[in-house]
Design a protein around this motif. Structure first.
Motif, PDB file in Angstrom:
ATOM      1  N   LEU A 228       0.954  -1.014   0.393  1.00  0.00           N
ATOM      2  CA  LEU A 228      -0.096   0.147   0.426  1.00  0.00           C
ATOM      3  C   LEU A 228       0.946   1.278  -0.197  1.00  0.00           C
ATOM      4  N   GLU A 229       1.698   1.194   0.811  1.00  0.00           N
ATOM      5  CA  GLU A 229       3.002   1.758   0.719  1.00  0.00           C
ATOM      6  C   GLU A 229       3.101   2.316  -0.871  1.00  0.00           C
ATOM      7  N   THR A 230       3.636   1.914  -1.350  1.00  0.00           N
ATOM      8  CA  THR A 230       4.512   1.819  -2.528  1.00  0.00           C
ATOM      9  C   THR A 230       3.795   1.329  -3.625  1.00  0.00           C
ATOM     10  N   ALA A 231       2.221   2.264  -3.451  1.00  0.00           N
ATOM     11  CA  ALA A 231       1.350   2.063  -4.635  1.00  0.00           C
ATOM     12  C   ALA A 231       0.745   3.131  -4.726  1.00  0.00           C
ATOM     13  N   SER A 232       0.474   3.400  -5.660  1.00  0.00           N
ATOM     14  CA  SER A 232      -0.242   4.590  -6.274  1.00  0.00           C
ATOM     15  C   SER A 232      -1.206   4.468  -7.141  1.00  0.00           C
ATOM     16  N   GLY A 233      -2.339   6.070  -6.952  1.00  0.00           N
ATOM     17  CA  GLY A 233      -3.517   5.988  -8.203  1.00  0.00           C
ATOM     18  C   GLY A 233      -4.384   5.047  -7.505  1.00  0.00           C
ATOM     19  N   LYS A 234      -5.246   4.065  -8.523  1.00  0.00           N
ATOM     20  CA  LYS A 234      -6.646   3.917  -8.324  1.00  0.00           C
ATOM     21  C   LYS A 234      -5.614   2.525  -7.434  1.00  0.00           C
ATOM     22  N   ARG A 235      -4.302   2.090  -8.006  1.00  0.00           N
ATOM     23  CA  ARG A 235      -3.449   0.606  -7.410  1.00  0.00           C
ATOM     24  C   ARG A 235      -3.707   0.359  -6.208  1.00  0.00           C
ATOM     25  N   LYS A 236      -3.784   2.098  -5.020  1.00  0.00           N
ATOM     26  CA  LYS A 236      -3.700   2.234  -3.647  1.00  0.00           C
ATOM     27  C   LYS A 236      -4.797   2.070  -3.507  1.00  0.00           C
TER      28      LYS A 236
ATOM     29  N   GLN B 268      -4.949   9.219   2.510  1.00  0.00           N
ATOM     30  CA  GLN B 268      -3.889   8.246   3.257  1.00  0.00           C
ATOM     31  C   GLN B 268      -3.361   8.172   4.766  1.00  0.00           C
ATOM     32  N   ALA B 269      -3.759   9.411   5.379  1.00  0.00           N
ATOM     33  CA  ALA B 269      -3.258   9.535   6.667  1.00  0.00           C
ATOM     34  C   ALA B 269      -3.690   8.765   7.466  1.00  0.00           C
ATOM     35  N   LYS B 270      -5.451   8.570   7.065  1.00  0.00           N
ATOM     36  CA  LYS B 270      -6.035   7.799   7.435  1.00  0.00           C
ATOM     37  C   LYS B 270      -6.044   6.146   7.554  1.00  0.00           C
ATOM     38  N   ALA B 271      -5.168   5.978   6.353  1.00  0.00           N
ATOM     39  CA  ALA B 271      -4.807   4.560   6.195  1.00  0.00           C
ATOM     40  C   ALA B 271      -4.126   4.179   7.286  1.00  0.00           C
TER      41      ALA B 271
END
Ligand SMILES: [Fe+2]
Length: 248
Positions: free
Chosen positions: A21-29, A93-96
């Motif tokens: 999750l840390e490294t994924a971005s956009g929709k992939r996240k 992302q803060a909540k994640a």
């Protein structure tokens, strides 16, 4: 199947997904988040339906089990909030991140404290049976065929015979885990039979020590809080404070 090994494998899987999750971005996240959510929902379900009920009554695991339910509630709330998002913005992302911290805290407490105590209060057969039942329930939820009974090597009784190192350790008096457990139980029995009167430990002492630790945001249902006392549940930050975190 060893219940502890099954749950630890789940923990490991979720830890790897959080890394992803840390490294994924956009929709992939969001896709990775959905996988985390599915894993956590399944994991919390089998624990609450099968594992925790076996640990609620014994005194050594009672408090930790009730606390674990509360921590699950916090995780479920965060999962629900995160599910509503259509994009992984800064606030999301803060909540994640808060979700990850809560899960890591919970896993640490389970593996370092609850499993250890559970190992003392449950018999080998019970640990195996709980593992079998949790594996079967996972398969049922996933629409898979029920798993076959534990094969050699996965059953606690079928653990590989001690190797050279273990034998040396045993020889020099370090013993093995089974021996330690048996010795611990015998010692506990001796101690309790020597006692002439019961002197319960002050109920607040353990909790006070716990609450002074590094535990993060925990919010529980009022029903559970009634049962477990108000000192257990440190509060999850309000939306505003998490929002603040996202602006850092
Ligand atoms: Fe758990």
């Amino acid at each position: 199947m060893d219940a502890f090994e099954l749950l630890k494998a789940d923990h490991q899987k979720v830890a790897e997904l959080f890394e992803l999750l840390e490294t994924a971005s956009g929709k992939r996240k969001l896709d990775v988040f959905r996988r985390i959510k599915n894993e956590l929902e399944l994991h919390t379900h089998i624990e609450e339906a099968i594992f925790y009920p076996a640990l609620e009554k014994p005194e050594p695991t009672h408090d930790l089990t009730l606390e674990a339910y509360e921590e699950h509630n916090v995780v479920k709330d965060l999962l629900a909030e995160l599910s509503e998002a259509s994009s992984a913005n800064d606030e999301w992302q803060a909540k994640a991140k808060v979700l990850r911290e809560n899960v890591e805290h919970h896993v640490k407490e389970e593996e370092n404290e609850l499993f250890d105590k559970a190992d003392d209060v449950l018999t080998e057969e019970e640990i195996e049976a709980l593992g079998e039942r949790m594996a079967a329930e996972k398969a049922r939820k996933l629409g898979q065929a029920p798993p076959k009974k534990a094969s050699a090597g996965t059953n606690r009784k079928d653990k590989p015979k001690p190797g050279l190192i273990s034998k040396i350790a045993e020889f020099v008096g370090l013993g093995n885990r089974a021996d330690e457990k048996a010795a611990k139980k015998t010692a506990a029995k001796k101690t309790s039979s020597k006692k002439t009167s019961k002197q319960p430990a002050p109920s607040g002492a353990k909790k006070a020590a716990k609450s002074s630790g590094s535990k993060k945001q925990v919010r529980g249902s009022s029903k559970k809080q009634k049962a477990t006392g108000s000192s257990r549940a440190a509060k999850k930050p309000k939306a505003g404070s998490r929002r603040k975190a996202s602006k850092k």
